[in-house]
Scaffold this motif. Structure first.
Motif, PDB file in Angstrom:
ATOM      1  N   ASN A  68       0.825  -1.286  -0.099  1.00 20.71           N
ATOM      2  CA  ASN A  68       0.043  -0.038  -0.062  1.00 20.71           C
ATOM      3  C   ASN A  68       0.852   1.322   0.049  1.00 20.71           C
ATOM      4  O   ASN A  68       0.168   2.417   0.199  1.00 20.71           O
ATOM      5  CB  ASN A  68      -0.910  -0.041   1.184  1.00 20.71           C
ATOM      6  N   LEU A  69       2.091   0.944  -0.341  1.00 15.42           N
ATOM      7  CA  LEU A  69       2.938   2.298  -0.166  1.00 15.42           C
ATOM      8  C   LEU A  69       3.106   2.996   0.955  1.00 15.42           C
ATOM      9  O   LEU A  69       2.866   4.445   1.067  1.00 15.42           O
ATOM     10  CB  LEU A  69       2.818   3.027  -1.512  1.00 15.42           C
ATOM     11  N   ALA A  91      -3.928   5.803   4.948  1.00 11.77           N
ATOM     12  CA  ALA A  91      -3.748   6.141   3.605  1.00 11.77           C
ATOM     13  C   ALA A  91      -5.138   6.387   3.118  1.00 11.77           C
ATOM     14  O   ALA A  91      -6.363   5.728   3.218  1.00 11.77           O
ATOM     15  CB  ALA A  91      -3.487   4.939   3.039  1.00 11.77           C
ATOM     16  N   GLY A  92      -5.432   7.788   2.773  1.00 13.17           N
ATOM     17  CA  GLY A  92      -6.769   8.196   2.139  1.00 13.17           C
ATOM     18  C   GLY A  92      -7.605   8.098   3.457  1.00 13.17           C
ATOM     19  O   GLY A  92      -7.366   8.372   4.660  1.00 13.17           O
ATOM     20  N   VAL A 154      -7.636   5.787  18.225  1.00 10.72           N
ATOM     21  CA  VAL A 154      -8.429   6.010  17.083  1.00 10.72           C
ATOM     22  C   VAL A 154      -8.345   7.616  16.896  1.00 10.72           C
ATOM     23  O   VAL A 154      -8.659   7.870  15.629  1.00 10.72           O
ATOM     24  CB  VAL A 154      -9.723   5.446  17.293  1.00 10.72           C
ATOM     25  N   SER A 155      -8.489   8.591  18.010  1.00 10.85           N
ATOM     26  CA  SER A 155      -8.330   9.699  17.550  1.00 10.85           C
ATOM     27  C   SER A 155      -7.493  10.358  16.998  1.00 10.85           C
ATOM     28  O   SER A 155      -7.442  11.225  15.901  1.00 10.85           O
ATOM     29  CB  SER A 155      -8.972  10.565  18.881  1.00 10.85           C
ATOM     30  N   ALA A 156      -6.278   9.811  17.390  1.00  5.68           N
ATOM     31  CA  ALA A 156      -4.930   9.974  16.574  1.00  5.68           C
ATOM     32  C   ALA A 156      -4.788   9.645  15.126  1.00  5.68           C
ATOM     33  O   ALA A 156      -4.477  10.468  14.325  1.00  5.68           O
ATOM     34  CB  ALA A 156      -3.559   9.391  17.497  1.00  5.68           C
ATOM     35  N   ALA A 157      -5.523   8.445  15.012  1.00  6.41           N
ATOM     36  CA  ALA A 157      -5.536   8.142  13.451  1.00  6.41           C
ATOM     37  C   ALA A 157      -6.519   9.062  12.871  1.00  6.41           C
ATOM     38  O   ALA A 157      -6.151   9.446  11.491  1.00  6.41           O
ATOM     39  CB  ALA A 157      -5.930   6.721  13.419  1.00  6.41           C
ATOM     40  N   ASP A 158      -7.579   9.415  13.392  1.00  7.70           N
ATOM     41  CA  ASP A 158      -8.595  10.522  12.799  1.00  7.70           C
ATOM     42  C   ASP A 158      -7.755  11.785  12.505  1.00  7.70           C
ATOM     43  O   ASP A 158      -8.098  12.452  11.350  1.00  7.70           O
ATOM     44  CB  ASP A 158      -9.683  10.646  13.761  1.00  7.70           C
ATOM     45  N   GLU A 159      -7.145  12.138  13.736  1.00  4.81           N
ATOM     46  CA  GLU A 159      -6.460  13.466  13.369  1.00  4.81           C
ATOM     47  C   GLU A 159      -5.370  13.398  12.371  1.00  4.81           C
ATOM     48  O   GLU A 159      -5.217  14.403  11.319  1.00  4.81           O
ATOM     49  CB  GLU A 159      -5.722  13.820  14.513  1.00  4.81           C
ATOM     50  N   VAL A 160      -4.593  12.323  12.100  1.00  7.63           N
ATOM     51  CA  VAL A 160      -3.687  11.909  10.831  1.00  7.63           C
ATOM     52  C   VAL A 160      -4.237  12.125   9.736  1.00  7.63           C
ATOM     53  O   VAL A 160      -3.854  12.745   8.869  1.00  7.63           O
ATOM     54  CB  VAL A 160      -2.886  10.498  11.206  1.00  7.63           C
ATOM     55  N   THR A 163      -5.133  15.727   9.145  1.00  7.08           N
ATOM     56  CA  THR A 163      -4.178  16.699   8.705  1.00  7.08           C
ATOM     57  C   THR A 163      -3.494  16.116   7.394  1.00  7.08           C
ATOM     58  O   THR A 163      -3.003  17.194   6.645  1.00  7.08           O
ATOM     59  CB  THR A 163      -3.238  16.881   9.904  1.00  7.08           C
ATOM     60  N   SER A 164      -3.361  15.137   7.255  1.00  6.16           N
ATOM     61  CA  SER A 164      -2.542  14.478   6.104  1.00  6.16           C
ATOM     62  C   SER A 164      -3.451  14.264   4.902  1.00  6.16           C
ATOM     63  O   SER A 164      -2.874  14.222   3.736  1.00  6.16           O
ATOM     64  CB  SER A 164      -2.127  13.118   6.526  1.00  6.16           C
ATOM     65  N   PHE A 165      -4.785  14.081   4.966  1.00  2.82           N
ATOM     66  CA  PHE A 165      -5.597  13.824   3.908  1.00  2.82           C
ATOM     67  C   PHE A 165      -6.792  14.833   4.107  1.00  2.82           C
ATOM     68  O   PHE A 165      -8.045  14.392   4.244  1.00  2.82           O
ATOM     69  CB  PHE A 165      -5.937  12.514   3.868  1.00  2.82           C
TER      70      PHE A 165
END
Length: 177
Positions: A68-69, A91-92, A154-160, A163-165
Motif C-alpha cells: 500500500n506504499l 492512507a486516504g 482512534v482519535s490520533a488516526a482520525d487526526e492524522v 491533517t494528512s488527507f
C-alpha cells in the motif's frame, strides 16, 4: 445478515477456518489481525473467515505496508505531529490501527474505517467493536483494552487522516469531540 460475537481474549479457543502460507492483508479484505503465536498471524477477514497465516505479525504488517506504499517513517512523523507514539497505518480514509503499542504481545490491529461503533463493556472494562463485513454482516469483536487507550489511538488516526488527507476527512469516528 449475520451477527457474530468474537471474544479476542479467547483467541486460542476460536474456530480456525484455515491455515494459509500467503494472504495479503488489504484495506477491504480484512477486519482485524493479531499474533496467534510466534510464527503465525490470526486474521478475521471481511468475509468472516478466521484464518491463520504462516507468517509473523510483523512480517504480515510489513507486506501490507509495502503493498500500500505506506512508509514507516512517514507514519512516525504523522502520528508524532498529533502527539501519539502508538502508530497505525493511514492512507486516504483507510485506517489500520493497533489497540496498544506494537511491542505488546496482545496487540490487535483493526480497520477503523470498517468499524461501525465501539463501546466499553461495563462488566469487565473491555471494548466491543461492531465491525461491518463484506456482505453487511456484523461482527461484535471484544478486545482487552481500556476505553481511554482505544479512543486515544482512534482519535490520533482520525487526526492524522484530517491533517494528512484534509479532502478526505469525512467518516471519522468523532468520539464526542
Amino acid at each position: 445478515m449475520v451477527r457474530k460475537t468474537i471474544d479476542m481474549s479467547m483467541l486460542d479457543k476460536l474456530k480456525i477456518d484455515g491455515e494459509v502460507a500467503n494472504y495479503l492483508v488489504q484495506w477491504d479484505n480484512t477486519l482485524l489481525l493479531t499474533a496467534y503465536d510466534q510464527n503465525r498471524t490470526f486474521v478475521l477477514t471481511a468475509d468472516g473467515e478466521q484464518l491463520l497465516i504462516r507468517e509473523r505479525l510483523k512480517d504480515v504488517l510489513s507486506r501490507f505496508a509495502q503493498a500500500n506504499l505506506i512508509y514507516e517513517y512517514e507514519m512516525e512523523v504523522h502520528f508524532a505531529k498529533v502527539g501519539c507514539q502508538t502508530r497505525g497505518y493511514v492512507a486516504g480514509h483507510h485506517r489500520l490501527v493497533p489497540t496498544c503499542g506494537s511491542s505488546n504481545g496482545q496487540v490487535i490491529y483493526y480497520m477503523v474505517h470498517l468499524m461501525e461503533d465501539a463501546s466499553e463493556l461495563e462488566s469487565d472494562k473491555r471494548i466491543e467493536m461492531i465491525m461491518t463485513g463484506r456482505e453487511g454482516d456484523k461482527y461484535h469483536v471484544q478486545i482487552a483494552t481500556s476505553e481511554r487507550t482505544f479512543r486515544r489511538i482512534v482519535s490520533a488516526a482520525d487526526e492524522v487522516l484530517m491533517t494528512s488527507f484534509p479532502s478526505l476527512n469525512t467518516g471519522c469516528i468523532a468520539w464526542g469531540r
